[in-house]
Enzyme design. Structure first.
Site, mmCIF file in Angstrom:
data_model
loop_
_atom_site.group_PDB
_atom_site.id
_atom_site.type_symbol
_atom_site.label_atom_id
_atom_site.label_comp_id
_atom_site.label_asym_id
_atom_site.label_seq_id
_atom_site.Cartn_x
_atom_site.Cartn_y
_atom_site.Cartn_z
ATOM 1 N N ASN A 293 1.768 6.796 3.412
ATOM 2 C CA ASN A 293 2.444 5.845 3.965
ATOM 3 C C ASN A 293 3.760 5.983 4.123
ATOM 4 O OD1 ASN A 293 -0.222 4.726 4.891
ATOM 5 N ND2 ASN A 293 -0.312 3.283 3.290
ATOM 6 N N ASP B 124 1.775 1.781 7.994
ATOM 7 C CA ASP B 124 0.789 0.797 7.483
ATOM 8 C C ASP B 124 1.037 -0.386 6.593
ATOM 9 O OD1 ASP B 124 -1.003 2.551 8.915
ATOM 10 O OD2 ASP B 124 -1.941 3.561 7.111
ATOM 11 N N ASP C 178 0.769 -1.260 -0.203
ATOM 12 C CA ASP C 178 -0.117 0.130 0.094
ATOM 13 C C ASP C 178 0.859 1.248 -0.023
ATOM 14 O OD1 ASP C 178 -2.174 1.652 -0.117
ATOM 15 O OD2 ASP C 178 -2.776 1.507 2.093
#
Length: 250
Positions: free
Chosen positions: A178, A193, A173
């Protein structure tokens, strides 16, 4: 709202379902109900593994089991700013740092976690079957198409993608919020994350990062790709993983 035990916690983000995030000083607590414990524990294990490699990121400070049957994961705060908060003047240097850190991540070995393409497509099939695709994650063009048709496009392209698969350790992701950067040096200070971290095709990360750079920064991803080492990426795989990703959230 689920909350960690003790005083001084401030809610900083309310996630979907029964997940909530709090901050106290230089630590964060991510809490979930009983149904989310396995997923949160899987993220905890990934954070601990990445920390063991020496790449920058959070560290697990504590794991708390709640009387409700839920759990709280307590992690250190990553210094710096998330990529989506960087000033425009900083972005080209940040792209080069981002390319470098993903290259280092993808070069890691002995990762115990996997995200095989078959399981990711199975997740997409489940999300589409439940009519749970979030239209906010789709482009304007894709919103005009039924999710089942988008999924059919993914399935049709799967044989090609599997024929050229390049498995590496992916973030899973790798979007700008992030990835944290030092606002002065613009070096990457941490990856967060990590719930989808695992061995997968390198284009899982390349596809999401390049489209984020285009959509969020209106930037040509050339400096990022050059720093990563793939100046001329495969457009079919970029498109495939950009289309697949939004079908897996829901």
């Amino acid at each position: 709202m689920l909350a960690p035990p003790g005083d001084g916690w401030t809610a900083v983000e309310i996630g979907e379902s029964d997940t909530s995030v709090f901050r106290r000083g230089d630590v964060f607590a991510k809490c979930c109900g009983p149904a989310g414990v396995a997923e949160l524990a899987a993220e905890r294990d990934r954070i601990e593994w990445l920390a063991s490699t020496g790449l920058p990121g959070a560290t697990v400070v504590d794991w708390l089991e709640l009387p409700s049957g839920g759990a709280c994961q307590v992690t250190s705060a990553v210094p710096g700013l998330p990529g989506d908060a960087l000033a425009p003047v900083s972005r080209e240097r940040a792209m080069r740092s981002l390319g470098g850190i993903l290259r280092e991540l993808h070069a890691l070995t002995d990762c115990p976690f996997e995200r095989p393409l078959a399981s990711v497509i199975a997740t997409a099939e489940d999300v589409v079957r439940r009519d749970a695709v979030n239209p906010a994650f789709l482009t304007d063009e894709w919103r005009k198409v039924a999710p089942a048709e988008l999924l059919a496009e993914v399935v049709a392209e799967r044989p090609y993608v599997e024929s050229v698969l390049e498995p590496v350790v992916c973030h899973g992701d790798a979007c700008l919020p992030n990835i944290f950067f030092d606002p002065d040096t613009l070096e990457v200070t941490g990856l967060i994350d990590l719930g989808r971290l695992g061995v997968a095709d390198r284009y899982v990360d390349l596809a999401l990062t390049t489209i984020q750079l285009h959509d969020e920064w209106s930037a040509d991803p050339g400096p990022f790709l050059a720093s990563y080492g793939v100046p001329n990426p495969d457009p079919r795989r970029l498109y495939f993983f950009r289309l697949l990703d939004p079908l897996t959230w829901g």
